[in-house]
Design a protein around this motif. Structure first.
Motif, PDB file in Angstrom:
ATOM      1  N   ARG A 413       0.825  -1.194   0.000  1.00 38.44           N
ATOM      2  CA  ARG A 413       0.000   0.000   0.000  1.00 38.44           C
ATOM      3  C   ARG A 413       0.870   1.260   0.000  1.00 38.44           C
ATOM      4  O   ARG A 413       1.901   1.324  -0.611  1.00 38.44           O
ATOM      5  N   LYS A 414       0.421   2.290   0.714  1.00 39.16           N
ATOM      6  CA  LYS A 414       1.085   3.588   0.674  1.00 39.16           C
ATOM      7  C   LYS A 414       2.524   3.496   1.168  1.00 39.16           C
ATOM      8  O   LYS A 414       2.803   2.883   2.196  1.00 39.16           O
ATOM      9  N   GLU A 487       1.703  -0.833  -8.201  1.00 35.09           N
ATOM     10  CA  GLU A 487       2.875  -0.512  -7.379  1.00 35.09           C
ATOM     11  C   GLU A 487       3.529   0.781  -7.851  1.00 35.09           C
ATOM     12  O   GLU A 487       3.950   1.611  -7.032  1.00 35.09           O
ATOM     13  N   TYR A 490       1.592   3.603  -6.345  1.00 44.20           N
ATOM     14  CA  TYR A 490       1.899   3.813  -4.935  1.00 44.20           C
ATOM     15  C   TYR A 490       3.234   4.540  -4.770  1.00 44.20           C
ATOM     16  O   TYR A 490       3.362   5.499  -3.992  1.00 44.20           O
TER      17      TYR A 490
END
Length: 501
Positions: A413-414, A487, A490
């Motif tokens: 995630r982030k 990805e 992100y």
């Protein structure tokens, strides 16, 4: 730092930045055994310089840094990885410990770790166990520090039960004997305070759970020296002898040169609090006799360091124990580790960490990145990071745990570079490439298939990552392309460019 067999160090050292005194020991490595060659001890009273707001005063910081600078004159020339320096209770408590550590590491010339109370207990037991012959009996080991007291039950070299209580000879003396005067009323209050700390753990450490009691630390050795020097004891510390010493201190009204010429003047202020803790322990745990050991935290540090040098690192065993406890899919973790190994082979290492160290941390992170799944699938990277940062992990310092937690926290995630910037040097710079490599290896194995990945070429520099796949492979794997595109989004939000062809 990993050493090749032909390049093993001839000397190792340990530094213990305790709440009362700072210690340094240097040992020669002879046939996998340690021979002590140098010792230094300075009474710094770091704990006495901790304000009610939990900040180290400028005066105590200056005194501590001057001591560390003197240690550094002896240790600065030793190679990286040959010195282990740790801070204990006061540095665990101090809100401004981070700023102090930056200056202290500069003065020492080596990293300084903050260890948890439970890790301190493990290392104390290891130091004591090395000084005693194995006999298969259960031992209760007690160590009174300046700000904490550790209790450990173990057999030979294996600790079984560990606790660290927030009471020490300095903190107890400051609270109950601030002006040095010792009265029966004050001493009784100090003993009750110590018993209250012990009360929740009394059932674990009371007589019957062990065969022999062993004391470590300067306070225990000082008490033993008093008893033997006055012919009150022929060896060890007994209940009757301890009562006699307490009565003598109460009669004197204080610990000073006039009544206690056989006590190191550095211990005048802290001995009453330490004696109250020892008296309370004998009373609460029903101890009749305690022998005193020369081994302590610093000796445990040396033997722990020797294990790391010879690739017997307890941290590896801790990681595998966690993996078993949290039901990790080790086959899948192994595939991620293999891809990480291939990535590392392609990258140059000219920074603050070497390739072997990077591989070690990535192996651990790849093994443990899914431990949060045992708690909840949603946000499992956050759950896993919380466990790793807050659990008692044998062998890991607080900084170690934060590094491992950060790698796990950032694996999906982030991507938040700020979490890395908050790490201690050198990881505030060195951890970002490791976190990026871990993320990419996990993305590439998202399908969890056992099939081998192709030969993937990687280039990593600054804020750019380039992946190159064999011709046509991505066309045949559209899900991988979608995963890489996500990805890239992100990472792009963190101003890191990911390209793949």
């Amino acid at each position: 730092m990993n050493f090749a067999p032909e390049n093993l160090p001839s000397q190792v050292a340990a530094v213990d930045l305790g709440s009362n005194s700072f210690h340094m020991i240097v040992a020669e490595v002879r046939a996998n055994e340690l021979v002590m060659v140098d010792r230094l001890r300075e009474m710094v009273r770091l704990g006495a310089g901790l304000t009610p707001q939990r900040s180290l005063t400028p005066e105590v910081q200056q005194r501590a840094l001057a001591c560390v600078e003197r240690f550094g004159q002896r240790l600065r020339a030793m190679p990286p990885g040959c010195v282990r320096a740790v801070g204990t209770n006061t540095l665990r408590e101090a809100r401004n410990a981070g700023a102090f550590l930056v200056a202290a590491e500069r003065a020492l010339g080596h990293p300084i770790e903050i260890i948890s109370g439970i890790e301190e207990a493990r290392l104390i037991y290891q130091g004591v166990a090395q000084s005693l012959a194995p006999d298969g009996k259960r031992r209760l080991v007690m160590d009174i520090g300046g700000g904490s007291t550790e209790y450990i039950i173990g057999i030979d070299k294996t600790p079984l039960q560990k606790e660290s209580l927030r009471m020490g000879c300095v903190s107890m003396s400051l609270e109950h004997f601030p002006d040095g005067k010792v009265t029966a009323k004050r001493f009784k209050k100090a003993v009750i305070a110590a018993q209250r700390e012990l009360e929740p753990f009394e059932h674990l450490f009371r007589k019957g759970a062990w065969d022999e009691a062993v004391g470590a630390s300067g306070t225990l050795r000082a008490v033993h020296k008093l008893l033997v020097g006055r012919a009150w004891s022929k060896g060890g510390i007994g209940t009757g002898e301890l009562h006699t010493l307490v009565d003598a201190m109460l009669a004197a009204g204080k610990v000073d040169k006039a009544q206690f010429a056989d006590v190191d003047p550095d211990r005048y202020l802290s001995l009453p609090g330490g004696l109250a803790i020892l008296y309370a322990t004998f009373k609460s745990l029903d101890i009749a006799h305690m022998r005193v050991s020369d081994g302590a935290l610093r000796e445990g540090l040396l033997y722990d360091l020797l294990g790391r040098i010879h690739h017997d690192d307890i941290r590896g065993r801790t990681v595998m124990a966690l993996a078993k406890r949290y039901h990790i899919d080790l086959d899948h973790a192994g595939r991620v580790q293999k891809t990480l190994g291939r990535f590392l082979e392609q990258l140059p290492f000219a920074g603050p960490i070497d390739r072997e160290t990077a591989a070690q941390w990535l192996d651990w992170a790849a093994t443990l990145y899914e431990i949060g799944l045992d708690i909840a699938h949603s946000g499992y990277h956050k759950h896993g990071a919380y466990v790793l940062e807050n659990a008692d992990l044998p062998g890991f310092s607080r900084q170690d745990q934060l590094l491992l937690a950060t790698l796990v926290r950032l694996h999906r995630r982030k991507f938040q570079p700020k979490l890395i910037k908050d790490l201690n040097p050198p990881w505030n710079e060195a951890a970002q490439p490791l976190a990026l490599l871990l993320r990419l290896a996990i993305v590439l194995h998202r399908s969890r298939h056992a099939a081998e990945l192709p030969d993937i070429r990687i280039a990593l520099g600054g804020a750019r990552i380039d992946l190159r796949f064999p011709p046509g492979w991505l066309d045949e794997h559209p899900l991988t392309v979608a995963d890489l595109e996500q990805e890239a989004a992100y990472l792009g939000a963190a101003e890191i460019e990911l390209t793949f062809l």
